[in-house]
Write a protein that holds these residues in place. Structure first.
Motif, PDB file in Angstrom:
ATOM      1  N   VAL A   1      -9.993   1.572  11.303  1.00 32.35           N
ATOM      2  CA  VAL A   1      -9.869   0.706  10.132  1.00 32.35           C
ATOM      3  C   VAL A   1     -10.034   1.517   8.847  1.00 32.35           C
ATOM      4  O   VAL A   1      -9.247   1.390   7.905  1.00 32.35           O
ATOM      5  CB  VAL A   1     -10.916  -0.436  10.205  1.00 32.35           C
ATOM      6  N   LEU A   2     -11.029   2.405   8.821  1.00 30.65           N
ATOM      7  CA  LEU A   2     -11.246   3.174   7.589  1.00 30.65           C
ATOM      8  C   LEU A   2     -10.140   4.194   7.378  1.00 30.65           C
ATOM      9  O   LEU A   2      -9.695   4.409   6.255  1.00 30.65           O
ATOM     10  CB  LEU A   2     -12.616   3.854   7.631  1.00 30.65           C
ATOM     11  N   LEU A   3      -9.692   4.820   8.476  1.00 34.67           N
ATOM     12  CA  LEU A   3      -8.626   5.820   8.357  1.00 34.67           C
ATOM     13  C   LEU A   3      -7.345   5.183   7.831  1.00 34.67           C
ATOM     14  O   LEU A   3      -6.514   5.858   7.235  1.00 34.67           O
ATOM     15  CB  LEU A   3      -8.345   6.467   9.717  1.00 34.67           C
ATOM     16  N   CYS A   4      -7.159   3.896   8.075  1.00 33.60           N
ATOM     17  CA  CYS A   4      -5.967   3.214   7.579  1.00 33.60           C
ATOM     18  C   CYS A   4      -6.225   2.598   6.211  1.00 33.60           C
ATOM     19  O   CYS A   4      -5.469   2.818   5.272  1.00 33.60           O
ATOM     20  CB  CYS A   4      -5.517   2.134   8.559  1.00 33.60           C
ATOM     21  N   PHE A   5      -7.326   1.853   6.096  1.00 31.40           N
ATOM     22  CA  PHE A   5      -7.573   1.087   4.878  1.00 31.40           C
ATOM     23  C   PHE A   5      -7.648   1.986   3.632  1.00 31.40           C
ATOM     24  O   PHE A   5      -6.999   1.711   2.631  1.00 31.40           O
ATOM     25  CB  PHE A   5      -8.881   0.291   5.035  1.00 31.40           C
ATOM     26  N   ILE A   6      -8.398   3.066   3.730  1.00 28.33           N
ATOM     27  CA  ILE A   6      -8.642   3.897   2.548  1.00 28.33           C
ATOM     28  C   ILE A   6      -7.340   4.476   1.985  1.00 28.33           C
ATOM     29  O   ILE A   6      -7.041   4.278   0.798  1.00 28.33           O
ATOM     30  CB  ILE A   6      -9.677   4.999   2.863  1.00 28.33           C
ATOM     31  N   PRO A   7      -6.537   5.155   2.793  1.00 24.66           N
ATOM     32  CA  PRO A   7      -5.294   5.671   2.192  1.00 24.66           C
ATOM     33  C   PRO A   7      -4.285   4.588   1.828  1.00 24.66           C
ATOM     34  O   PRO A   7      -3.503   4.785   0.900  1.00 24.66           O
ATOM     35  CB  PRO A   7      -4.736   6.610   3.262  1.00 24.66           C
ATOM     36  N   ILE A   8      -4.306   3.441   2.519  1.00 19.38           N
ATOM     37  CA  ILE A   8      -3.327   2.403   2.182  1.00 19.38           C
ATOM     38  C   ILE A   8      -3.606   1.843   0.782  1.00 19.38           C
ATOM     39  O   ILE A   8      -2.684   1.517   0.043  1.00 19.38           O
ATOM     40  CB  ILE A   8      -3.307   1.274   3.243  1.00 19.38           C
ATOM     41  N   VAL A   9      -4.898   1.765   0.407  1.00 15.20           N
ATOM     42  CA  VAL A   9      -5.214   1.260  -0.938  1.00 15.20           C
ATOM     43  C   VAL A   9      -4.490   2.100  -1.989  1.00 15.20           C
ATOM     44  O   VAL A   9      -3.961   1.567  -2.956  1.00 15.20           O
ATOM     45  CB  VAL A   9      -6.743   1.294  -1.181  1.00 15.20           C
ATOM     46  N   GLY A  10      -4.427   3.391  -1.787  1.00 18.15           N
ATOM     47  CA  GLY A  10      -3.770   4.252  -2.762  1.00 18.15           C
ATOM     48  C   GLY A  10      -2.315   4.533  -2.443  1.00 18.15           C
ATOM     49  O   GLY A  10      -1.697   5.395  -3.059  1.00 18.15           O
ATOM     50  N   GLU A  11      -1.755   3.790  -1.485  1.00 17.69           N
ATOM     51  CA  GLU A  11      -0.389   4.065  -1.022  1.00 17.69           C
ATOM     52  C   GLU A  11       0.618   3.898  -2.171  1.00 17.69           C
ATOM     53  O   GLU A  11       0.543   2.964  -2.967  1.00 17.69           O
ATOM     54  CB  GLU A  11      -0.062   3.109   0.132  1.00 17.69           C
ATOM     55  N   PHE A  12       1.567   4.839  -2.236  1.00 22.06           N
ATOM     56  CA  PHE A  12       2.555   4.788  -3.322  1.00 22.06           C
ATOM     57  C   PHE A  12       3.989   4.690  -2.792  1.00 22.06           C
ATOM     58  O   PHE A  12       4.788   3.874  -3.253  1.00 22.06           O
ATOM     59  CB  PHE A  12       2.400   6.035  -4.193  1.00 22.06           C
ATOM     60  N   VAL A  13       4.291   5.521  -1.788  1.00 20.60           N
ATOM     61  CA  VAL A  13       5.689   5.680  -1.372  1.00 20.60           C
ATOM     62  C   VAL A  13       6.260   4.383  -0.797  1.00 20.60           C
ATOM     63  O   VAL A  13       7.328   3.914  -1.227  1.00 20.60           O
ATOM     64  CB  VAL A  13       5.820   6.830  -0.354  1.00 20.60           C
ATOM     65  N   ALA A  14       5.534   3.780   0.180  1.00 17.69           N
ATOM     66  CA  ALA A  14       6.080   2.598   0.847  1.00 17.69           C
ATOM     67  C   ALA A  14       6.291   1.446  -0.135  1.00 17.69           C
ATOM     68  O   ALA A  14       7.392   0.872  -0.187  1.00 17.69           O
ATOM     69  CB  ALA A  14       5.179   2.181   1.994  1.00 17.69           C
ATOM     70  N   PRO A  15       5.308   1.082  -0.977  1.00 17.42           N
ATOM     71  CA  PRO A  15       5.561  -0.030  -1.908  1.00 17.42           C
ATOM     72  C   PRO A  15       6.631   0.315  -2.936  1.00 17.42           C
ATOM     73  O   PRO A  15       7.378  -0.553  -3.371  1.00 17.42           O
ATOM     74  CB  PRO A  15       4.204  -0.263  -2.569  1.00 17.42           C
ATOM     75  N   ASP A  16       6.716   1.597  -3.320  1.00 15.40           N
ATOM     76  CA  ASP A  16       7.668   1.962  -4.353  1.00 15.40           C
ATOM     77  C   ASP A  16       9.098   1.904  -3.827  1.00 15.40           C
ATOM     78  O   ASP A  16      10.001   1.468  -4.524  1.00 15.40           O
ATOM     79  CB  ASP A  16       7.354   3.369  -4.858  1.00 15.40           C
ATOM     80  N   LEU A  17       9.306   2.363  -2.580  1.00 15.68           N
ATOM     81  CA  LEU A  17      10.666   2.421  -2.050  1.00 15.68           C
ATOM     82  C   LEU A  17      11.083   1.123  -1.367  1.00 15.68           C
ATOM     83  O   LEU A  17      12.249   0.786  -1.336  1.00 15.68           O
ATOM     84  CB  LEU A  17      10.797   3.585  -1.055  1.00 15.68           C
TER      85      LEU A  17
END
Lengths: 304, 388
Positions: free
Chosen positions: A233-249
């Motif tokens: 959960v932490l390995l996914c949640f933490i980087p997803i909060v700062g995710e840029f590429v997927a929401p942008d594209l």
């Protein structure tokens, strides 16, 4: 533990310096620079903020420099609701994605841990395989799959599931598809590691004590895989909060995640101080779950 | 050692239960019956057309080397394995279709299989919670069971905070608290050190006598099987080769396999020379004529084996009067074990014999030393003649 550390002596202590050195060099120093910039004001200059600290100018210059720093950017972060909404949207997408990842990843990890040993290596490779291609390319692949005349719509129409092509791109669904796909291994691998080392005689013991199989899952398997769940959960949640590429594209432009807001401040508005403020707050936001994770890890170590 | 076992059989097992021998009673109904059970794993037969009755209130030991199928037998009874052929019956009813969680049979696992995320209390209460018992009853029965195994002060500990012996007792309490019809013990004491193992064996016997529950224990340790069990079944390659009380199996083994697996033994090969009214005369490979008062199903001239327990031999430094049942050699080795000394005697033809003498007096220098010439002799009823 304490004894081992004592026996390790000088060599042990200097080995500890390597990870700390790494953290200071590549995490703490950059963060301090970002923090400093977040306390500056925008300027049409090179670099595009002021004041600029000049160590050769002596103590008086340092005093002047410190006096020029301000929390204006943070006040702005609170005053302008745009930032708050971005943070909330990031947390929402991260939370929902993590739940989907857990629900999809757990059965996969469970199956991998239960199949015959000789298949486990192959399955592990299959889970890791997507890493062999660039993350960016994989997201672009999803763009072609999800676009109006893309593979997904073609398949749906051909199978008569829908009459006309659906809109996938620029929707939240597309963001979730991209994120869940990208982070799947980060959820499956820690879950697999936790489930794989579970003693199967515990399941037999539960059955022997009158517990049906489905209930054994809730009473034994799930609690024992908790460290894997927390890690995944932490390995996914933490980087997803700062995710840029997927929401942008893949996502629409109406509501931005905080990573996109940050990008806009930095590159479009060239407002380094505001962007740095956004980054510093994001970091503090994420430090909380990281600390929880560390605490959990320490407890696991004590238990073992 | 045989003497000790026999004495215990008369005292400990005696008392209230002096006549406890349901296996000898044709009217007694077995609690557990293996009816021609075969279990195949691929090509290997872990259990091979095995039939066995275990009676209510019995403490039964399955004894055999690793891989002989004794644990598989236990797992068949617990329901973790299904027989390839034959039936397993509990109280006269076939239970092969009953899933493990519905069988009134509890098992103590070799590695204890304690739930690491639950406390001692939680582990013991687990089975009762599955039965949906009221909270108060669960608490009372758990407390009672923890008191019985002397773990009450550790009720709130997690398994990793316990010693091996304490963990073993948690596993025992957990498997007993549901009051099973049969308690299965899979090498329950294998992980304990020797002294603790000895103590725990007696605790197990006491517990079994007190609760009256049928216990089936699997072990590779013949001393353990003989200590705890009313009867034992000696297993070899998926079959039970002999069933009997410890004294029967020890004193009257039915094969060389059983004789050498249960206890220490001298196996002397010979040829049946004569069958007389009072017994047999055997020409042995050790050069002496052996006389026994046994009967055996074999013709004159057949190859037979005489098994002699080391403690049944007399060791003398001068030749005895009779020249039957007597061999001579030099002492090759003496193992001083405290209560007894084990003498390894090399006979004149090179054959090694083992004799055991009790150390009745406190003397550091033993009267017989290494390399000394000695005569080993025994009475006609000391040896068991085997044909296989």
């Amino acid at each position: 533990m304490a004894e081992t550390r004592r026996r390790a002596g000088g060599a042990g202590r200097s080995a500890v310096l390597i990870p700390y050195g790494w953290l200071v060099l590549f995490f703490l120093l950059p963060f301090l620079i970002v923090l400093k910039i977040s306390l500056s004001a925008t300027a049409i200059a090179q670099p595009p903020y002021t004041p600029v600290f000049d160590p050769s100018a002596g103590l008086a210059a340092l005093k002047e420099f410190l006096a020029d720093l301000s929390f204006d950017n943070y006040a702005q972060l609170i005053a302008d609701r745009l930032y708050l909404f971005s943070y909330l949207r990031s947390l929402e997408i991260a939370a929902v994605s993590t739940v989907i990842l857990l629900v999809l990843g757990y059965p996969v990890a469970y199956g991998m841990a239960r199949v015959a040993r000789r298949w486990q290596g192959l399955l592990l490779v299959l889970v890791i395989l997507p890493f062999w291609t660039s993350f960016l390319i994989r997201i672009y692949a999803w763009v072609t799959i999800l676009q109006h005349d893309g593979l997904l719509n073609q398949a749906l129409v051909a199978l008569h599931i829908v009459d006309a092509p659906l809109t996938w791109l620029a929707t939240d669904t597309a963001i979730y598809i991209g994120i869940v796909y990208s982070y799947f291994p980060f959820m499956v691998l820690p879950l697999y590691a936790a489930l794989e080392k579970m003693d199967e005689s515990l399941l037999e013991a539960a059955a022997n004590l009158g517990c049906p199989r489905w209930k054994t899952f809730w009473l034994v398997t799930l609690p024992l895989s908790r460290p894997g769940i927390v890690a995944g959960v932490l390995l996914c949640f933490i980087p997803i909060v700062g995710e840029f590429v997927a929401p942008d594209l893949l996502g629409g432009s109406s509501r931005q995640m905080i990573g996109q807001t940050l990008w806009t401040e930095f590159f479009a508005n060239r407002d380094w101080p505001a962007a740095s403020g956004v980054a510093a707050v994001l970091l503090l936001l994420l430090v909380v779950p990281i600390v929880i994770y560390q605490h959990q890890q320490a407890r696991e170590l004590e238990g073992a | 050692m045989a003497d000790e076992v026999e004495i215990r059989q008369e005292t400990d097992r005696g008392g209230a239960k002096l006549g406890f021998a349901p296996w000898a009673d044709p009217a007694a109904r077995p609690l557990v019956r293996f009816d021609a059970v075969t279990k195949r794993f691929g090509e290997t037969r872990a259990v091979d057309a095995l039939s066995l009755d275990i009676f209510p209130g019995e403490f039964f030991a399955l004894l055999g080397p690793s891989g002989c199928g004794k644990s598989t037998l236990l797992r068949l009874l617990a329901g973790f394995e299904a027989p390839s052929e034959g039936r397993v019956l509990l109280d006269g009813t076939a239970i092969d279709a009953v899933p493990p969680h519905r069988r009134p049979v509890n098992m103590m696992f070799q590695n204890y299989a304690l739930f690491p995320h639950l406390t001692v209390e939680g582990n013991v209460a687990f089975g009762l919670k599955q039965e949906g018992r009221p909270r108060a009853e669960i608490a009372a029965r758990v407390a009672e069971m923890l008191a019985l195994v002397k773990l009450a002060p550790l009720a709130r500990r997690k398994p990793h905070e316990l010693s091996g012996g304490q963990r073993q007792r948690v596993a025992l309490a957990r498997s007993l608290v549901k009051r099973p019809r049969v308690l299965l013990l899979d090498e329950p004491l294998a992980a304990l050190d020797k002294q603790l193992r000895g103590e725990t064996q007696f605790e197990l016997m006491e517990l079994q006598a007190r609760l009256g529950t049928t216990f089936v224990i699997v072990t590779h340790d013949q001393e353990e099987a003989m200590t705890v069990a009313h009867r034992m079944g000696v297993m070899d390659r998926g079959r039970i080769v002999q069933v009997g009380t410890p004294a029967e199996v020890y004193e009257q083994p039915n094969s060389r396999y059983v004789a050498s697996f249960v206890g220490d033994v001298n196996l002397i090969e010979g040829r049946l020379a004569a069958v007389g009214p009072s017994g047999l005369l055997i020409d042995s490979t050790v050069g002496a004529k052996l006389a026994t008062n046994q009967r055996v199903e074999a013709d004159v001239g057949a190859t037979v084996w005489v098994t002699l327990r080391p403690e049944k031999l007399r060791v003398a430094t001068a030749p005895p009067a009779a020249n039957e049942n007597c061999v001579s050699g030099h002492v090759a080795e003496i193992a001083y074990l405290g209560n007894v000394s084990l003498y390894k005697v090399r006979l004149d033809n090179g054959f090694m014999m083992k004799a055991q003498l009790p150390n009745l007096t406190r003397v550091v220098e033993r009267p017989i030393g290494t390399n000394e010439r000695v005569w080993l002799s025994w009475t006609p009823d000391a040896g068991v003649v085997l044909t296989g």
